[in-house]
Design a protein around this motif. Structure first.
Motif, PDB file in Angstrom:
ATOM      1  N   UNK A  81       0.829  -1.210   0.000  1.00  0.00           N
ATOM      2  CA  UNK A  81       0.000   0.000   0.000  1.00  0.00           C
ATOM      3  C   UNK A  81       0.861   1.257   0.000  1.00  0.00           C
ATOM      4  N   UNK A  82       1.916   1.241   0.795  1.00  0.00           N
ATOM      5  CA  UNK A  82       2.813   2.403   0.834  1.00  0.00           C
ATOM      6  C   UNK A  82       3.482   2.591  -0.526  1.00  0.00           C
ATOM      7  N   UNK A  83       3.884   1.496  -1.160  1.00  0.00           N
ATOM      8  CA  UNK A  83       4.496   1.581  -2.492  1.00  0.00           C
ATOM      9  C   UNK A  83       3.539   2.247  -3.479  1.00  0.00           C
ATOM     10  N   UNK A  84       2.282   1.846  -3.462  1.00  0.00           N
ATOM     11  CA  UNK A  84       1.304   2.452  -4.376  1.00  0.00           C
ATOM     12  C   UNK A  84       1.098   3.930  -4.075  1.00  0.00           C
ATOM     13  N   UNK A  95      13.370  10.850  -4.069  1.00  0.00           N
ATOM     14  CA  UNK A  95      12.997  10.232  -2.788  1.00  0.00           C
ATOM     15  C   UNK A  95      11.837   9.263  -2.985  1.00  0.00           C
ATOM     16  N   UNK A  96      10.818   9.690  -3.732  1.00  0.00           N
ATOM     17  CA  UNK A  96       9.663   8.815  -3.964  1.00  0.00           C
ATOM     18  C   UNK A  96      10.079   7.524  -4.651  1.00  0.00           C
ATOM     19  N   UNK A  97      10.871   7.622  -5.731  1.00  0.00           N
ATOM     20  CA  UNK A  97      11.215   6.425  -6.491  1.00  0.00           C
ATOM     21  C   UNK A  97      12.170   5.513  -5.739  1.00  0.00           C
ATOM     22  N   UNK A 137      12.546   0.547  -2.160  1.00  0.00           N
ATOM     23  CA  UNK A 137      12.669   0.000  -0.809  1.00  0.00           C
ATOM     24  C   UNK A 137      11.420  -0.729  -0.345  1.00  0.00           C
ATOM     25  N   UNK A 138      10.268  -0.104  -0.545  1.00  0.00           N
ATOM     26  CA  UNK A 138       9.034  -0.754  -0.118  1.00  0.00           C
ATOM     27  C   UNK A 138       8.693  -1.945  -1.013  1.00  0.00           C
ATOM     28  N   UNK A 153       8.400  -8.315  -0.554  1.00  0.00           N
ATOM     29  CA  UNK A 153       8.890  -9.688  -0.654  1.00  0.00           C
ATOM     30  C   UNK A 153       9.225 -10.305   0.702  1.00  0.00           C
ATOM     31  N   UNK A 154       9.636  -9.474   1.638  1.00  0.00           N
ATOM     32  CA  UNK A 154      10.001  -9.985   2.968  1.00  0.00           C
ATOM     33  C   UNK A 154       8.838 -10.007   3.937  1.00  0.00           C
ATOM     34  N   UNK A 155       7.737  -9.346   3.585  1.00  0.00           N
ATOM     35  CA  UNK A 155       6.620  -9.248   4.527  1.00  0.00           C
ATOM     36  C   UNK A 155       5.390 -10.030   4.100  1.00  0.00           C
TER      37      UNK A 155
END
Length: 165
Positions: free
Chosen positions: A102-105, A148-150, A155-156, A161-163
């Protein structure tokens, strides 16, 4: 929420989703295409952002640079979205409930809004600074926000993949 849950389950049950999930090669192939496309998006948009920040390509006009680079950015973005949607349908319920997803979107939307603001307001006086190595503050801020956004999208995206359960 019942409608959303039902829609997510329906997506996961489509023949395409089942194929992606059950195939040994489909998910990893689509994921690889998605990662490469995101790398191209971030790499090409970083060229433009570094120009806005005055850190690279300062001898070239912004217009010339963006006309050469941004078609690659948009092409890679379309591929990343298509691959991302294919990944999503195979685990729609899990992705929908994943905070990192969700944060990535949200970050992608913020990057898009930043780009729209830049083109609507910062580019109004483009003729004044197009060939200058010193971009107006609003343009430098747009370049910084974009980077920063990209980078956060990357990162997210990794965090997803880890979450995932």
């Amino acid at each position: 929420m019942d409608f959303i849950a039902a829609t997510l389950k329906w997506l996961e049950a489509t023949p395409l989703s089942v194929f992606i999930l059950e195939s040994e090669w489909a998910f990893p192939t689509i994921e690889s295409v998605h990662v490469i496309a995101i790398a191209l998006v971030v790499g090409t948009i970083s060229i433009v952002d570094f120009r806005l920040l005055g850190l690279a390509s300062t001898k070239r006009s912004f217009t010339e640079l963006s006309h050469e680079v941004l078609p690659w950015t948009w092409g890679a973005f379309v591929i990343a979205v298509i691959a991302g949607m294919l990944l999503f349908i195979s685990h729609a319920t899990d992705y929908f409930g994943n905070t990192a997803f969700r944060i990535k979107l949200i970050l992608i939307v913020l990057a898009g809004l930043n780009m729209a603001y830049f083109h609507l307001f910062s580019c109004r006086n483009l003729r004044d600074w197009d060939r200058s190595s010193r971009v107006p503050l609003a343009g430098r801020i747009a370049g910084g926000v974009s980077l920063v956004c990209w980078l956060a999208v990357i990162g997210f995206g990794r965090w997803i993949g880890f979450s995932m359960s």
